[in-house]
Design an enzyme around this catalytic site. Structure first.
Site, PDB file in Angstrom:
ATOM      1  N   LYS A   1       0.623   7.169  -9.779  1.00  0.00           N
ATOM      2  CA  LYS A   1      -0.127   5.911  -9.634  1.00  0.00           C
ATOM      3  C   LYS A   1      -0.252   5.194 -10.986  1.00  0.00           C
ATOM      4  O   LYS A   1      -0.194   3.964 -11.061  1.00  0.00           O
ATOM      5  CB  LYS A   1      -1.528   6.173  -9.048  1.00  0.00           C
TER       6      LYS A   1
ATOM      7  N   THR B   1       0.827  -1.228   0.000  1.00  0.00           N
ATOM      8  CA  THR B   1       0.000   0.000   0.000  1.00  0.00           C
ATOM      9  C   THR B   1       0.851   1.264   0.000  1.00  0.00           C
ATOM     10  O   THR B   1       0.375   2.325  -0.347  1.00  0.00           O
ATOM     11  CB  THR B   1      -0.931   0.062   1.242  1.00  0.00           C
TER      12      THR B   1
HETATM   13  N1  LIG Z   1      -6.797   7.633   0.405  1.00  0.00           N
HETATM   14  C1  LIG Z   1      -7.262   7.586  -0.828  1.00  0.00           C
HETATM   15  O1  LIG Z   1      -8.216   8.274  -1.161  1.00  0.00           O
HETATM   16  C2  LIG Z   1      -6.639   6.651  -1.829  1.00  0.00           C
HETATM   17  C3  LIG Z   1      -7.364   6.363  -2.987  1.00  0.00           C
HETATM   18  C4  LIG Z   1      -6.819   5.486  -3.904  1.00  0.00           C
HETATM   19  C5  LIG Z   1      -5.597   4.919  -3.682  1.00  0.00           C
HETATM   20  N2  LIG Z   1      -4.906   5.232  -2.564  1.00  0.00           N
HETATM   21  C6  LIG Z   1      -3.602   4.591  -2.360  1.00  0.00           C
HETATM   22  O2  LIG Z   1      -3.623   3.906  -1.135  1.00  0.00           O
HETATM   23  C7  LIG Z   1      -2.325   3.857  -0.578  1.00  0.00           C
HETATM   24  C8  LIG Z   1      -2.366   4.374   0.829  1.00  0.00           C
HETATM   25  O3  LIG Z   1      -2.857   5.686   0.816  1.00  0.00           O
HETATM   26  P1  LIG Z   1      -3.432   6.383   2.142  1.00  0.00           P
HETATM   27  O4  LIG Z   1      -4.597   7.172   1.759  1.00  0.00           O
HETATM   28  O5  LIG Z   1      -3.562   5.401   3.210  1.00  0.00           O
HETATM   29  O6  LIG Z   1      -2.280   7.430   2.387  1.00  0.00           O
HETATM   30  P2  LIG Z   1      -1.328   7.672   3.638  1.00  0.00           P
HETATM   31  O7  LIG Z   1      -2.090   7.603   4.885  1.00  0.00           O
HETATM   32  O8  LIG Z   1      -0.584   8.922   3.318  1.00  0.00           O
HETATM   33  O9  LIG Z   1      -0.344   6.425   3.563  1.00  0.00           O
HETATM   34  C9  LIG Z   1       0.719   6.380   2.671  1.00  0.00           C
HETATM   35  C10 LIG Z   1       1.758   5.456   3.262  1.00  0.00           C
HETATM   36  O10 LIG Z   1       2.859   5.343   2.361  1.00  0.00           O
HETATM   37  C11 LIG Z   1       4.042   5.500   3.107  1.00  0.00           C
HETATM   38  N3  LIG Z   1       5.139   6.024   2.309  1.00  0.00           N
HETATM   39  C12 LIG Z   1       5.164   7.110   1.536  1.00  0.00           C
HETATM   40  N4  LIG Z   1       6.382   7.278   1.009  1.00  0.00           N
HETATM   41  C13 LIG Z   1       7.146   6.275   1.498  1.00  0.00           C
HETATM   42  C14 LIG Z   1       8.505   5.896   1.335  1.00  0.00           C
HETATM   43  N5  LIG Z   1       9.346   6.601   0.562  1.00  0.00           N
HETATM   44  N6  LIG Z   1       8.947   4.804   1.998  1.00  0.00           N
HETATM   45  C15 LIG Z   1       8.131   4.086   2.775  1.00  0.00           C
HETATM   46  N7  LIG Z   1       6.837   4.395   2.969  1.00  0.00           N
HETATM   47  C16 LIG Z   1       6.359   5.471   2.326  1.00  0.00           C
HETATM   48  C17 LIG Z   1       3.687   6.495   4.166  1.00  0.00           C
HETATM   49  O11 LIG Z   1       4.636   6.421   5.219  1.00  0.00           O
HETATM   50  P3  LIG Z   1       4.809   7.650   6.223  1.00  0.00           P
HETATM   51  O12 LIG Z   1       3.684   7.543   7.194  1.00  0.00           O
HETATM   52  O13 LIG Z   1       6.135   7.420   6.841  1.00  0.00           O
HETATM   53  O14 LIG Z   1       4.754   8.907   5.408  1.00  0.00           O
HETATM   54  C18 LIG Z   1       2.313   5.996   4.573  1.00  0.00           C
HETATM   55  O15 LIG Z   1       2.399   4.958   5.492  1.00  0.00           O
HETATM   56  C19 LIG Z   1      -1.440   4.658  -1.521  1.00  0.00           C
HETATM   57  O16 LIG Z   1      -0.840   3.771  -2.406  1.00  0.00           O
HETATM   58  C20 LIG Z   1      -2.429   5.539  -2.251  1.00  0.00           C
HETATM   59  O17 LIG Z   1      -1.955   5.940  -3.509  1.00  0.00           O
HETATM   60  C21 LIG Z   1      -5.395   6.082  -1.630  1.00  0.00           C
END
Ligand SMILES: NC(=O)c1ccc[n+]([C@@H]2O[C@H](COP(=O)([O-])OP(=O)(O)OC[C@H]3O[C@@H](n4cnc5c(N)ncnc54)[C@H](OP(=O)(O)O)[C@@H]3O)[C@@H](O)[C@H]2O)c1
Length: 482
Positions: free
Chosen positions: A325, A242
């Site tokens: 993405k 994720t």
């Molecule tokens: N929320 C939405 O609406 C949505 C919709 C569609 C898809 N997604 C996808 O779902 C996934 C999770 O999103 P989320 O909404 O849960 O966002 P989030 O809360 O910001 O989580 C993103 C995660 O990725 C980690 N991350 C970012 N850069 C990193 C790196 N260089 N090395 C290791 N870890 C890293 C972050 O770690 P840190 O905490 O250390 O920053 C965090 O744990 C992502 O792939 C996103 O594109 C989200």
């Protein structure tokens, strides 16, 4: 008289049990110490149970008397007993998942936190990666065996270590080692805790999840560190990838969004390709990688899993997150096909619903901005879906043998004006934006196919419920006051 007293003493001496449950003779000072020690206040019996080193009661052969080996062995014993107790308590809920090991990357994130919670509830052992683990050993020192790293555990172990020699009448070499192992383990935990309260926010909510103390292992891993996931995915049956940055305000899109998304995904997949035990990798992609191309999106159009976003269009529009993405999913499919990885992608729309983590994530912020006194709402149309449903879909994508390809997740496509109206109905007293951010016609809604996700077993939470849950959660986490 003297003779009677001495025979009484003998009788009471004979009744004193030693720490192996057998009776033994004990000198008077020894009995006093024993009597006092027995009456010392006992530490609360928290879960997992404290380590009590009774070698003769273990069916296992004690390990070689080297401290690291012993420490690991003690932790495994504790883990097994705790798991057995947990298993007995929640046996009904434990499914075929019990005993299976899976990995979740980016575990401290919004979606991943829910995924970890539901996986633990199902009985999985979760190896979870975080960038900043705060309070864990990050080197897999304990062979990935779940260990209660909490300072409470440390204090408890110190306390038991201190009690052990008082209560023990045996003095085998093994017991000395066990005593020192407990003492050192407790001390290490406490020192480690004191030295690492830099960012407990990232993992504290995960450690508090049900089952976490027995079956959650936290690992430190950065997406851009080559091979960082090797040790984590080793021994797993499933990997949920994720981790990927999700924010819009960027100064260097390549470094901040595209590299972590694309190179990070390939880094994780390269680690997976080395491990034969991995049956499936579930990658969290996005509707961002599906819906943004030159095809019109109007009310009569149904977007489905056959759609792919256009990198050229994303670049032209400077939609950097969408581009990250799109490129990441493209690269993932190419690598998976070339390397024979069984991969499924989950492509959620805007995810809302309750937050488990204490920090504000981008999609929940979209709702907070609306209720926090914004004068206008964006002229944008999005699909919306509940975070719990997204986490469930990830698990189904791993568990259902026939799952394959991509799964779009959207409960409803709605313009921001509809979101504002729905919130107004839920909270009539809230001050909400009355106007759109521009004078252009509203960006039209479109349809998104639910067929594939429904066939996987996903049941969608209605948008209104998701909105209510989001706002309640934002209030509870003190981002907003009603
Ligand atoms: N929320 C939405 O609406 C949505 C919709 C569609 C898809 N997604 C996808 O779902 C996934 C999770 O999103 P989320 O909404 O849960 O966002 P989030 O809360 O910001 O989580 C993103 C995660 O990725 C980690 N991350 C970012 N850069 C990193 C790196 N260089 N090395 C290791 N870890 C890293 C972050 O770690 P840190 O905490 O250390 O920053 C965090 O744990 C992502 O792939 C996103 O594109 C989200």
């Amino acid at each position: 008289m003297l003779a009677r007293k001495s025979s009484q003493t003998k009788a009471s001496e004979a009744a004193v049990p030693n720490d192996r449950g057998a009776s033994s003779k004990m000198s008077l000072p020894g009995r006093r110490v024993f009597w006092i020690a027995q009456r010392l206040p006992r530490p609360p019996r928290l879960d997992p149970p404290p380590l009590r080193y009774k070698p003769t009661t273990h069916s296992h052969t004690p390990p070689p008397l080297r401290f690291p080996v012993l420490l690991r062995w003690c932790s495994q014993q504790q883990q097994q007993r705790a798991a057995a107790r947990r298993g007995a308590a929640s046996g009904a809920r434990m499914s075929a998942a019990a005993g299976k090991v899976v990995c979740v990357t980016g575990a401290s994130g919004y979606i991943a936190s829910w995924l970890v919670k539901l996986l633990l509830e199902k009985g999985y052992t979760v190896k979870a990666t975080v960038r900043d683990p705060g309070l864990v050993f990050d080197d897999g020192e304990l062979d990935g065996a779940p260990v209660d790293w909490s300072p409470v555990s440390g204090v408890r172990r110190l306390w038991y270590a201190a009690r052990t020699p008082l209560l023990s009448t045996s003095s085998s070499l093994y017991d000395h080692y066990a005593f020192f192992a407990t003492l050192m383990h407790g001390a290490v935990l406490i020192v480690h805790h004191l030295g690492s309260w830099d960012d407990p926010k990232k993992t504290e909510h995960l450690r508090q999840l049900e089952g976490a103390s027995e079956r959650l292992n936290l690992f430190k891993a950065n997406l851009l560190e080559e091979g960082a996931f090797d040790v984590v995915v080793d021994g797993c049956e499933g990997v949920f990838h994720t981790a990927s940055p999700f924010f819009n305000a960027v100064t260097d899109p390549q470094a901040e969004l595209i590299d972590p998304a694309v190179k990070g995904t390939l880094n994780v997949l390269r680690s997976c390709a080395k491990i034969a035990s991995i049956k499936r990798v579930v990658v969290t992609s996005s509707v961002a990688a599906v819906a943004y191309n030159e095809r019109p999106r109007t009310p009569d159009v149904i977007v489905d899993e056959t759609w792919f976003s256009s990198p050229e269009l994303c670049e032209a529009n400077k939609s950097w997150y969408v581009l990250s993405k799109t490129l990441a999913e493209e690269a993932a499919w190419k690598f998976a096909k070339e390397n024979g990885i069984n991969m499924v992608t989950i492509n959620p729309a805007m995810v809302i619903g309750p937050l488990l983590q204490p920090t504000l994530n981008t999609s929940a912020a979209a709702i907070l901005n609306l209720i926090n006194g914004a004068p206008t709402f964006p002229n944008t149309t999005f699909g919306w879906v509940n975070v719990r449903d997204v986490a469930i879909a990830h698990i189904l994508a791993f568990e259902v043998p026939s799952a394959s390809g991509r799964y779009c997740l959207v409960e409803r496509v709605a313009h921001y004006s509809e979101i504002v109206d729905a919130i107004r109905k839920l909270y009539p007293d809230l001050q909400l934006p009355e106007k759109c951010a521009d004078d252009e016609p509203f960006v039209p809604v479109y349809q998104m196919s639910k067929e594939k996700a429904t066939s996987l077993g996903v049941n969608y939470t209605p948008l209104e419920v998701s909105l209510k849950e989001t706002i309640e959660s934002l209030v509870e986490k003190k981002f907003f006051k009603l």
